[in-house]
Enzyme design. Structure first.
Site, PDB file in Angstrom:
ATOM      1  N   TRP A   1     -13.056  -1.121  -9.518  1.00 14.25           N
ATOM      2  CA  TRP A   1     -14.151  -1.800  -8.605  1.00 14.25           C
ATOM      3  C   TRP A   1     -13.363  -2.858  -7.600  1.00 14.25           C
ATOM      4  O   TRP A   1     -13.612  -3.064  -6.503  1.00 14.25           O
ATOM      5  CB  TRP A   1     -15.108  -2.433  -9.316  1.00 14.25           C
ATOM      6  CG  TRP A   1     -16.114  -3.164  -8.332  1.00 14.25           C
ATOM      7  CD1 TRP A   1     -17.290  -2.812  -7.881  1.00 14.25           C
ATOM      8  CD2 TRP A   1     -15.975  -4.547  -7.876  1.00 14.25           C
ATOM      9  NE1 TRP A   1     -17.767  -3.736  -7.121  1.00 14.25           N
ATOM     10  CE2 TRP A   1     -17.058  -5.053  -7.079  1.00 14.25           C
ATOM     11  CE3 TRP A   1     -15.023  -5.763  -8.257  1.00 14.25           C
ATOM     12  CZ2 TRP A   1     -17.463  -6.021  -6.572  1.00 14.25           C
ATOM     13  CZ3 TRP A   1     -15.468  -6.816  -7.408  1.00 14.25           C
ATOM     14  CH2 TRP A   1     -16.420  -7.185  -6.604  1.00 14.25           C
TER      15      TRP A   1
ATOM     16  N   GLY B   1     -19.183   1.997  -9.013  1.00 15.56           N
ATOM     17  CA  GLY B   1     -19.358   1.391 -10.020  1.00 15.56           C
ATOM     18  C   GLY B   1     -19.940   0.108 -10.057  1.00 15.56           C
ATOM     19  O   GLY B   1     -20.421  -0.623 -10.737  1.00 15.56           O
ATOM     20  N   ASP B   2     -20.271  -0.263  -8.654  1.00 15.30           N
ATOM     21  CA  ASP B   2     -20.986  -1.463  -8.262  1.00 15.30           C
ATOM     22  C   ASP B   2     -22.699  -1.415  -8.615  1.00 15.30           C
ATOM     23  O   ASP B   2     -22.990  -0.434  -8.142  1.00 15.30           O
ATOM     24  CB  ASP B   2     -20.947  -1.596  -6.908  1.00 15.30           C
ATOM     25  CG  ASP B   2     -21.613  -3.312  -6.473  1.00 15.30           C
ATOM     26  OD1 ASP B   2     -20.740  -3.980  -6.449  1.00 15.30           O
ATOM     27  OD2 ASP B   2     -22.681  -3.091  -6.295  1.00 15.30           O
ATOM     28  N   ILE B   3     -23.193  -2.135  -9.535  1.00 17.56           N
ATOM     29  CA  ILE B   3     -24.749  -1.952  -9.970  1.00 17.56           C
ATOM     30  C   ILE B   3     -25.730  -2.123  -8.774  1.00 17.56           C
ATOM     31  O   ILE B   3     -26.443  -1.351  -8.697  1.00 17.56           O
ATOM     32  CB  ILE B   3     -24.855  -2.933 -11.131  1.00 17.56           C
ATOM     33  CG1 ILE B   3     -24.142  -2.489 -12.256  1.00 17.56           C
ATOM     34  CG2 ILE B   3     -26.257  -2.703 -11.640  1.00 17.56           C
ATOM     35  CD1 ILE B   3     -24.041  -3.452 -13.438  1.00 17.56           C
TER      36      ILE B   3
ATOM     37  N   GLN C   1     -25.507   1.110  -6.877  1.00 18.37           N
ATOM     38  CA  GLN C   1     -26.124   2.065  -7.712  1.00 18.37           C
ATOM     39  C   GLN C   1     -27.964   2.154  -7.440  1.00 18.37           C
ATOM     40  O   GLN C   1     -28.548   2.997  -7.525  1.00 18.37           O
ATOM     41  CB  GLN C   1     -25.886   1.835  -9.162  1.00 18.37           C
ATOM     42  CG  GLN C   1     -24.418   2.332  -9.376  1.00 18.37           C
ATOM     43  CD  GLN C   1     -23.796   1.976 -10.640  1.00 18.37           C
ATOM     44  OE1 GLN C   1     -24.612   1.731 -11.629  1.00 18.37           O
ATOM     45  NE2 GLN C   1     -22.708   2.538 -10.929  1.00 18.37           N
TER      46      GLN C   1
END
Length: 218
Positions: free
Chosen positions: A139, A158-160, A163
């Site tokens: 990230w 991978g960034d929430i 997502q």
């Protein structure tokens, strides 16, 4: 140093994105004009990204100010290596972040990564070089290439927040995994970095209560 896209280029990329993927229409309609999250590059830019992680914006700014002042305004690999971990911690850094500052500096001075010529590598090659440094995750590598190098086709799956915004756009019940987010972003090539900025902007506006999330999405 690569130049970030202009507002005109960002606007054109947004139009291209909604043509490629109508699921982004709501995000596009509810996210105002935004600027690229441009940040200084090189060793200083990567070290600052490490410093900023897992603390509030205000705390990160205060710590960084102390780092810059403590190094007499010269945040270079040589200046950081001249300070042992104990001194770096007096600037407000955790022991781990002080260690990572040294690891990145060693990688540069030992020739394992050359920040002056990183732009000559492909996105994949640059990410591989960056994540090989202890303390630099994928990230961090991806966002460094976006913010500090101005690269326009990188997507930090991978960034929430990204997502979650993808889940909203697709009307899903479950947030996609990192692998699923990367796969979902494939359709947005070659504008994946603009897509990330768009989704971040939308996510932030919804969380701040500035816009209402439509359900079901249309």
């Amino acid at each position: 140093m690569p130049i970030p896209p202009t507002p005109v280029e960002i606007a054109a990329a947004r139009e291209a994105l909604i043509a490629l993927d109508p699921a982004l229409a709501q995000a596009h309609a509810r996210t105002p004009v935004f600027e690229w999250r441009a940040r200084p590059g090189g060793y200083e830019g990567l070290f600052r990204m490490i410093v900023d992680q897992q603390v509030s914006v205000a705390a990160a700014a205060a710590i960084w100010k102390r780092v810059v002042e403590g190094l007499d305004g010269e945040v270079t690999p040589q200046a950081v290596l001249a300070c042992d971990a104990t001194r770096l911690r007096t600037f407000g850094l955790s022991g781990q972040k002080a260690k990572y500052g040294h690891e990145i500096a060693f990688a540069h001075t030992e020739g394992r990564i050359d920040f002056d010529h990183l732009e000559g590598l492909s996105d994949e090659e640059a990410i591989a070089r960056l994540v090989a440094i202890k303390g630099v995750g994928k990230w961090t590598a991806e966002t460094f290439l976006m913010f500090c190098e101005g690269r326009q086709d990188v997507f930090p799956g991978g960034d929430i927040a990204l997502q979650e915004a993808i889940r909203w756009a697709d009307g899903g019940t479950l947030r996609p995994t990192e692998k699923q987010a990367w796969a979902r972003a494939e359709i947005w090539r070659p504008h994946r970095s603009v897509a990330a900025h768009l989704l971040w902007g939308w996510y932030g506006a919804v969380k701040r209560g500035e816009v209402v999330l439509e359900t079901p999405l249309s």
